[in-house]
Scaffold this active site. Structure first.
Site, PDB file in Angstrom:
ATOM      1  CG  HIS A  79       2.030  13.372 -26.214  1.00 43.01           C
ATOM      2  ND1 HIS A  79       1.307  13.825 -25.136  1.00 43.01           N
ATOM      3  CD2 HIS A  79       3.246  13.004 -25.727  1.00 43.01           C
ATOM      4  CE1 HIS A  79       2.056  13.750 -24.042  1.00 43.01           C
ATOM      5  NE2 HIS A  79       3.234  13.254 -24.380  1.00 43.01           N
ATOM      6  CG  ASN A 119       1.191  18.889 -20.483  1.00 44.66           C
ATOM      7  OD1 ASN A 119       2.101  18.168 -20.072  1.00 44.66           O
ATOM      8  ND2 ASN A 119      -0.022  18.865 -19.968  1.00 44.66           N
ATOM      9  CD  GLU A 146      -1.052  18.123 -16.082  1.00 43.15           C
ATOM     10  OE1 GLU A 146      -0.040  17.485 -15.757  1.00 43.15           O
ATOM     11  OE2 GLU A 146      -1.530  18.141 -17.220  1.00 43.15           O
ATOM     12  NE  ARG A 188       3.032  18.014 -12.626  1.00 46.23           N
ATOM     13  CZ  ARG A 188       3.419  17.058 -11.798  1.00 46.23           C
ATOM     14  NH1 ARG A 188       2.900  16.985 -10.590  1.00 46.23           N
ATOM     15  NH2 ARG A 188       4.324  16.169 -12.163  1.00 46.23           N
ATOM     16  CD  GLU A 208      10.294  17.008 -22.047  1.00 46.85           C
ATOM     17  OE1 GLU A 208       9.728  18.040 -21.620  1.00 46.85           O
ATOM     18  OE2 GLU A 208       9.659  16.034 -22.498  1.00 46.85           O
ATOM     19  CE  LYS A 242       7.787  17.975 -13.260  1.00 44.61           C
ATOM     20  NZ  LYS A 242       7.818  16.794 -14.120  1.00 44.61           N
ATOM     21  CE  LYS A 275       1.504  14.822 -14.370  1.00 40.40           C
ATOM     22  NZ  LYS A 275       1.345  15.301 -15.755  1.00 40.40           N
ATOM     23  NE  ARG A 323      -4.089  -1.994   1.838  1.00 40.10           N
ATOM     24  CZ  ARG A 323      -3.940  -3.120   2.518  1.00 40.10           C
ATOM     25  NH1 ARG A 323      -2.975  -3.253   3.395  1.00 40.10           N
ATOM     26  NH2 ARG A 323      -4.779  -4.112   2.314  1.00 40.10           N
ATOM     27  CG  HIS A 378       4.487  17.476 -23.845  1.00 43.71           C
ATOM     28  ND1 HIS A 378       5.418  18.483 -23.760  1.00 43.71           N
ATOM     29  CD2 HIS A 378       5.046  16.389 -23.246  1.00 43.71           C
ATOM     30  CE1 HIS A 378       6.488  18.018 -23.115  1.00 43.71           C
ATOM     31  NE2 HIS A 378       6.288  16.759 -22.798  1.00 43.71           N
ATOM     32  CG  HIS A 407       8.921  12.195 -24.605  1.00 40.76           C
ATOM     33  ND1 HIS A 407       7.566  12.290 -24.836  1.00 40.76           N
ATOM     34  CD2 HIS A 407       9.217  13.152 -23.700  1.00 40.76           C
ATOM     35  CE1 HIS A 407       7.068  13.259 -24.082  1.00 40.76           C
ATOM     36  NE2 HIS A 407       8.055  13.799 -23.374  1.00 40.76           N
TER      37      HIS A 407
HETATM   38  N1  LIG Z   1       6.787  11.026 -14.669  1.00 34.64           N
HETATM   39  C1  LIG Z   1       6.933  12.108 -15.401  1.00 34.64           C
HETATM   40  O1  LIG Z   1       6.640  13.223 -14.971  1.00 34.64           O
HETATM   41  C2  LIG Z   1       7.502  11.971 -16.771  1.00 34.64           C
HETATM   42  C3  LIG Z   1       7.886  13.122 -17.470  1.00 34.64           C
HETATM   43  C4  LIG Z   1       8.473  12.966 -18.717  1.00 34.64           C
HETATM   44  C5  LIG Z   1       8.682  11.697 -19.235  1.00 34.64           C
HETATM   45  N2  LIG Z   1       8.273  10.600 -18.534  1.00 34.64           N
HETATM   46  C6  LIG Z   1       8.512   9.242 -19.048  1.00 34.64           C
HETATM   47  O2  LIG Z   1       9.910   9.069 -19.174  1.00 34.64           O
HETATM   48  C7  LIG Z   1      10.165   8.082 -20.152  1.00 34.64           C
HETATM   49  C8  LIG Z   1      11.321   8.543 -21.012  1.00 34.64           C
HETATM   50  O3  LIG Z   1      12.448   8.731 -20.181  1.00 34.64           O
HETATM   51  P1  LIG Z   1      13.937   8.716 -20.757  1.00 34.64           P
HETATM   52  O4  LIG Z   1      14.009   9.573 -21.936  1.00 34.64           O
HETATM   53  O5  LIG Z   1      14.819   8.978 -19.608  1.00 34.64           O
HETATM   54  O6  LIG Z   1      14.057   7.227 -21.315  1.00 34.64           O
HETATM   55  P2  LIG Z   1      14.696   5.859 -20.767  1.00 34.64           P
HETATM   56  O7  LIG Z   1      14.510   5.702 -19.321  1.00 34.64           O
HETATM   57  O8  LIG Z   1      14.192   4.803 -21.660  1.00 34.64           O
HETATM   58  O9  LIG Z   1      16.255   6.090 -21.060  1.00 34.64           O
HETATM   59  C9  LIG Z   1      16.689   6.247 -22.394  1.00 34.64           C
HETATM   60  C10 LIG Z   1      17.756   5.214 -22.777  1.00 34.64           C
HETATM   61  O10 LIG Z   1      18.985   5.584 -22.176  1.00 34.64           O
HETATM   62  C11 LIG Z   1      19.518   4.498 -21.404  1.00 34.64           C
HETATM   63  N3  LIG Z   1      20.222   5.101 -20.294  1.00 34.64           N
HETATM   64  C12 LIG Z   1      19.661   5.740 -19.252  1.00 34.64           C
HETATM   65  N4  LIG Z   1      20.595   6.307 -18.500  1.00 34.64           N
HETATM   66  C13 LIG Z   1      21.787   6.019 -19.060  1.00 34.64           C
HETATM   67  C14 LIG Z   1      23.128   6.353 -18.749  1.00 34.64           C
HETATM   68  N5  LIG Z   1      23.421   7.160 -17.728  1.00 34.64           N
HETATM   69  N6  LIG Z   1      24.112   5.872 -19.542  1.00 34.64           N
HETATM   70  C15 LIG Z   1      23.796   5.098 -20.620  1.00 34.64           C
HETATM   71  N7  LIG Z   1      22.551   4.783 -20.979  1.00 34.64           N
HETATM   72  C16 LIG Z   1      21.548   5.243 -20.210  1.00 34.64           C
HETATM   73  C17 LIG Z   1      18.323   3.671 -21.051  1.00 34.64           C
HETATM   74  O11 LIG Z   1      18.687   2.347 -20.797  1.00 34.64           O
HETATM   75  C18 LIG Z   1      17.466   3.809 -22.315  1.00 34.64           C
HETATM   76  O12 LIG Z   1      17.925   2.915 -23.282  1.00 34.64           O
HETATM   77  C19 LIG Z   1       8.867   7.871 -20.909  1.00 34.64           C
HETATM   78  O13 LIG Z   1       8.308   6.646 -20.547  1.00 34.64           O
HETATM   79  C20 LIG Z   1       7.980   9.010 -20.423  1.00 34.64           C
HETATM   80  O14 LIG Z   1       6.610   8.659 -20.412  1.00 34.64           O
HETATM   81  C21 LIG Z   1       7.717  10.721 -17.312  1.00 34.64           C
HETATM   82 ZN   LIG Z   2       7.850  15.436 -22.122  1.00 33.11          ZN
END
Ligand SMILES: NC(=O)c1ccc[n+]([C@@H]2O[C@H](COP(=O)([O-])OP(=O)(O)OC[C@H]3O[C@@H](n4cnc5c(N)ncnc54)[C@H](O)[C@@H]3O)[C@@H](O)[C@H]2O)c1
Ligand SMILES: [Zn+2]
Length: 377
Positions: A259, A252, A244, A248, A193, A234, A151, A129, A255, A273
């Site tokens: 998206h 976006n 949001e 917040r 970003e 942020k 999030k 939980r 986005h 992304h």
């Molecule tokens: N929660 C939120 O507020 C929020 C906001 C924006 C995005 N997101 C989510 O984040 C995700 C995208 O995140 P991301 O771009 O970090 O992608 P990711 O976590 O997939 O990382 C990108 C790639 O880089 C590799 N990697 C990560 N760190 C590394 C390092 N230090 N050295 C070598 N390789 C490394 C990973 O293995 C992966 O292959 C999406 O799923 C998106 O929906 C969430």
């Molecule tokens: Zn984003």
């Protein structure tokens, strides 16, 4: 310029009353992971959740930091990539956390990019939980966006991030040296970003990025500074509007268009992304100028020029491979944003650093604009 091994950390607080926490930013701060956890939760043990790419470079140093501080830590390693934000991998992570005998007072550590932060954070929100978790972001995107704000989510067959929870971390430890191993393309995608904070609310920061972006890409102190500015922005927005219901949504920016393009490319390596968001922000600026007359074309061009200069896609032409018809893109936008009586909600701009939420954007205007853009191909 060679980067120092360590830097004095910058601390940004996310002010959310009982759920407040610090974002600690600096080169080499990973070494303090165990000590910080021990100080916040004496006697707690932890499970580190990471992916196989990140594990290769950074899992052992993270475990060593825990060990040195006497914090018992087990590990869960999942395959890298968005596909791990699935029910199946979520189940595996939850079961592994339970199998490692994590109690209510223990912790989950999310060591990775946004995928791991979202997946491990969501698991932490439901196992027993809800247990606390620490974000250790390893991508620039995670440093400035996904690790902050609480999030968490996995993906549904109906769309991305549809199953999740708001669950704030108890600490974010952003070691900027971890980005040294990140592939250039991933770093650049995260930069979109980062630039977003300048474009949406901080013209001075945007101008600073125009002058200093090379140092941000290099391992100079500019990187820590930029991440701290973004996290402060942020943190302020999240403190005002945690769930949001208002402000917040400014985060976006880019986005809605982004998206749709990301979905059109099947959320594949064709368009990461952050790349989609760069193109989406460029479209939002151009749309604000050309179709809405809100901002001078010269300012829109300045925003777009910077994104292009760092090597991000800014035109639909920059996206490799076929794109669907304008009908399909409008359908994708409609899935993302509720269409109310032909009206869409968009984040538009009155200038660089002056974004606002517009709830009455005529879908026909968007369609005309997108048709023009697609015709350029
Ligand atoms: N929660 C939120 O507020 C929020 C906001 C924006 C995005 N997101 C989510 O984040 C995700 C995208 O995140 P991301 O771009 O970090 O992608 P990711 O976590 O997939 O990382 C990108 C790639 O880089 C590799 N990697 C990560 N760190 C590394 C390092 N230090 N050295 C070598 N390789 C490394 C990973 O293995 C992966 O292959 C999406 O799923 C998106 O929906 C969430
Ligand atoms: Zn984003």
């Amino acid at each position: 310029m060679t980067a120092p091994l360590r830097s004095d950390p910058t601390v940004v607080n996310v002010a959310l009353g009982a759920r407040s926490y610090d974002i600690v930013i600096g080169r080499g701060v990973l070494a303090s992971l165990g000590a910080r956890i021990a100080a916040l939760r004496p006697g707690a043990k932890a499970v580190i959740v990471t992916d196989d790419n990140v594990a290769r470079y950074h899992l052992e140093p993270a475990e060593a930091a825990m060990h040195e501080a006497g914090v018992a830590a087990s590990r869960v390693v999942v395959p890298a990539g968005e596909a791990s934000k699935s029910y199946r991998v979520f189940e595996q992570v939850c079961e592994a956390i339970i199998a490692s005998r994590i109690e209510r007072d223990d912790l989950v550590v999310a060591l990775g990019g946004g995928v791991i932060g979202d997946l491990a954070g969501f698991a932490a929100s439901v196992v027993r939980r809800g247990v606390d978790y620490v974000q250790v972001p390893t991508t620039l995107l995670a440093d400035v966006d996904s690790s902050v704000g609480g999030k968490t989510a996995i993906d549904s067959a109906h769309g991305k991030n549809l199953i999740g929870a708001f669950h704030q971390p108890m600490l974010v430890l952003a070691d900027t040296a971890l980005l040294d191993t990140l592939p250039d393309r991933e770093f650049r995608a995260g930069y979109a970003e980062l630039a977003k904070y300048g474009l949406l609310g901080d013209a001075a920061f945007f101008a600073w990025l125009e002058a200093n972006w090379r140092d941000v890409f290099g391992a100079a102190a500019a990187r820590e500074h930029a991440i701290a500015v973004a996290c402060r922005a942020k943190a302020a927005i999240v403190a005002r509007d945690e769930r949001e219901t208002g402000d917040r949504a400014l985060l976006n920016l880019g986005h809605t268009f982004g998206h749709a393009l990301e979905a059109a490319c099947g959320f594949s390596d064709r368009l990461l992304h952050g790349e989609a968001i760069a193109a989406g922000m460029a479209l939002a600026f151009e749309f604000s100028a050309r179709r809405q007359g809100l901002i001078a074309m010269a300012d829109a061009k300045r925003a777009i020029r910077h994104l292009a200069e760092v090597g991000l896609p800014t035109r639909v032409n920059d996206i490799p491979g076929p794109l669907p018809s304008v009908d399909r893109l409008m359908e994708l936008i409609g899935q993302d944003k509720k269409v109310r009586r032909g009206m869409l909600t968009f984040i538009l701009v009155r200038g660089i650093g002056a974004a606002f939420i517009e709830k009455g954007v005529d879908a026909r205007e968007v369609r005309t604009f997108l048709s023009e853009k697609l015709a350029e191909r």
